[in-house]
Write a protein that holds these residues in place. Structure first.
Motif, PDB file in Angstrom:
ATOM      1  N   GLN A  14      37.738  60.279  38.258  1.00 44.95           N
ATOM      2  CA  GLN A  14      37.291  61.419  39.059  1.00 44.95           C
ATOM      3  C   GLN A  14      36.912  60.979  40.471  1.00 44.95           C
ATOM      4  O   GLN A  14      37.255  61.656  41.452  1.00 44.95           O
ATOM      5  N   LEU A  15      36.232  59.854  40.591  1.00 43.05           N
ATOM      6  CA  LEU A  15      35.858  59.350  41.911  1.00 43.05           C
ATOM      7  C   LEU A  15      37.075  58.968  42.727  1.00 43.05           C
ATOM      8  O   LEU A  15      37.138  59.229  43.939  1.00 43.05           O
ATOM      9  N   ALA A  16      38.059  58.352  42.080  1.00 47.33           N
ATOM     10  CA  ALA A  16      39.292  57.994  42.782  1.00 47.33           C
ATOM     11  C   ALA A  16      40.008  59.239  43.300  1.00 47.33           C
ATOM     12  O   ALA A  16      40.528  59.253  44.426  1.00 47.33           O
ATOM     13  N   LEU A  17      40.040  60.287  42.495  1.00 41.76           N
ATOM     14  CA  LEU A  17      40.669  61.540  42.919  1.00 41.76           C
ATOM     15  C   LEU A  17      39.918  62.161  44.089  1.00 41.76           C
ATOM     16  O   LEU A  17      40.533  62.677  45.042  1.00 41.76           O
ATOM     17  N   GLN A  18      38.591  62.118  44.046  1.00 39.94           N
ATOM     18  CA  GLN A  18      37.794  62.673  45.139  1.00 39.94           C
ATOM     19  C   GLN A  18      38.042  61.912  46.443  1.00 39.94           C
ATOM     20  O   GLN A  18      38.201  62.532  47.505  1.00 39.94           O
ATOM     21  N   LEU A  19      38.075  60.594  46.368  1.00 38.32           N
ATOM     22  CA  LEU A  19      38.329  59.798  47.568  1.00 38.32           C
ATOM     23  C   LEU A  19      39.750  60.004  48.089  1.00 38.32           C
ATOM     24  O   LEU A  19      39.978  60.064  49.303  1.00 38.32           O
ATOM     25  N   TYR A  20      40.709  60.108  47.179  1.00 39.32           N
ATOM     26  CA  TYR A  20      42.102  60.333  47.591  1.00 39.32           C
ATOM     27  C   TYR A  20      42.231  61.668  48.321  1.00 39.32           C
ATOM     28  O   TYR A  20      42.898  61.760  49.367  1.00 39.32           O
ATOM     29  N   THR A  21      41.610  62.701  47.788  1.00 44.97           N
ATOM     30  CA  THR A  21      41.661  64.019  48.434  1.00 44.97           C
ATOM     31  C   THR A  21      40.990  63.986  49.795  1.00 44.97           C
ATOM     32  O   THR A  21      41.489  64.578  50.767  1.00 44.97           O
ATOM     33  N   LEU A  22      39.870  63.287  49.879  1.00 46.88           N
ATOM     34  CA  LEU A  22      39.146  63.196  51.144  1.00 46.88           C
ATOM     35  C   LEU A  22      39.975  62.496  52.208  1.00 46.88           C
ATOM     36  O   LEU A  22      40.088  62.977  53.350  1.00 46.88           O
ATOM     37  N   LEU A  23      40.577  61.359  51.864  1.00 48.74           N
ATOM     38  CA  LEU A  23      41.349  60.601  52.847  1.00 48.74           C
ATOM     39  C   LEU A  23      42.668  61.290  53.190  1.00 48.74           C
ATOM     40  O   LEU A  23      43.164  61.171  54.313  1.00 48.74           O
ATOM     41  N   GLU A  24      43.249  61.994  52.237  1.00 44.96           N
ATOM     42  CA  GLU A  24      44.517  62.671  52.498  1.00 44.96           C
ATOM     43  C   GLU A  24      44.334  63.829  53.467  1.00 44.96           C
ATOM     44  O   GLU A  24      45.151  64.026  54.380  1.00 44.96           O
ATOM     45  N   ASN A  25      43.267  64.580  53.300  1.00 45.41           N
ATOM     46  CA  ASN A  25      43.020  65.719  54.182  1.00 45.41           C
ATOM     47  C   ASN A  25      42.500  65.290  55.544  1.00 45.41           C
ATOM     48  O   ASN A  25      42.781  65.935  56.554  1.00 45.41           O
ATOM     49  N   GLY A  26      41.743  64.211  55.562  1.00 48.90           N
ATOM     50  CA  GLY A  26      41.197  63.731  56.824  1.00 48.90           C
ATOM     51  C   GLY A  26      39.970  64.490  57.283  1.00 48.90           C
ATOM     52  O   GLY A  26      39.310  64.095  58.235  1.00 48.90           O
TER      53      GLY A  26
END
Length: 241
Positions: A14-26
């Motif tokens: 879940q944390l990996a998904l949250q970080l991925y979404t955060l970095l992808e959107n910017g």
């Protein structure tokens, strides 16, 4: 132990998904940042709870008492986990196959170490095998003592590999930047990874150097009692009878 398993098996993906979404959107709002911080703290706190319970269950170790040892241990886990999770997410942006291969390799090595330690927490071989698989998964993200023994050498090797792998990922991104990351965006990410890793190692050294409870001296029974000292470790009853 079960809380530790549940937190890592559910919280780390879940944390990996949250970080991925955060970095992808910017771009992110305060709610997303708060959710990431809560996830990191929850995972780290579960490790602290496990450490407290582990030391209580071992008759030859002093319990973890006082707020400062627990707080320093929490910071050590929090910062090392944050740095590693952020590094993994960056590697996912670069190449998903390479990131999965790295995680599977570390998982396999963790399982091998669990077999090498010959854990005996479960009553049946099948459950013990599942236990060692879960232990290997947790070791992919953080180091923890699985038998209550001296782990100075394995821990040193573990975090040496962690530091080298993290630095390698950051260096690769500097030479192979992605189009979704501009220089103004990637520099803060690199600084965050390096700083959290450094702080985590510093808190690790402080905890094990000054605040880690020392082993208590073994007590010998007098001749009147005439009973041998109980040496069975109660850790084997952590999971099930």
């Amino acid at each position: 132990m079960l809380r530790l398993f549940d937190t890592y098996l559910e919280g780390c993906p879940q944390l990996a998904l949250q970080l991925y979404t955060l970095l992808e959107n910017g771009q992110a709002n305060y709610t997303q940042y708060a959710a990431i911080m809560v996830s990191c703290c929850a995972i780290s706190c579960s490790t602290v709870d496990y450490q407290i319970a582990l030391r209580k269950s071992l008759p030859d170790k002093n319990p973890l008492k006082g707020p400062w040892p627990k707080l320093i241990y929490l910071f050590y886990k929090l910062f090392t986990l944050s740095s590693w999770m952020l590094s993994i997410v960056l590697l996912l942006f670069l190449n998903v196959k390479v990131a999965l291969f790295l995680l599977l390799l570390l998982w396999f090595l963790g399982i091998l170490w669990a077999f090498k330690e010959q854990t005996d927490f479960c009553a049946s071989r099948s459950m013990e095998f599942i236990y060692r698989i879960v232990v290997g998964f947790i070791l992919t993200f953080t180091f923890f003592n699985i038998k209550g023994q001296n782990t100075k050498c394995p821990m040193s090797c573990y975090y040496t590999v962690r530091v080298l792998t993290t630095l390698g990922i950051v260096i690769v991104f500097w030479f192979c930047p992605l189009s979704i990351f501009n220089s103004h965006y990637f520099i803060p990410i690199s600084i965050t990874i390096a700083l959290t890793l450094l702080l985590g190692i510093i808190f690790l050294i402080v905890y094990y150097g000054t605040l880690h409870p020392n082993k208590s001296k073994e007590t010998t029974l007098d001749e009147i009692d005439g009973k041998p000292v109980q040496r069975d470790c109660r850790m084997k009853y952590f999971l099930m009878e």
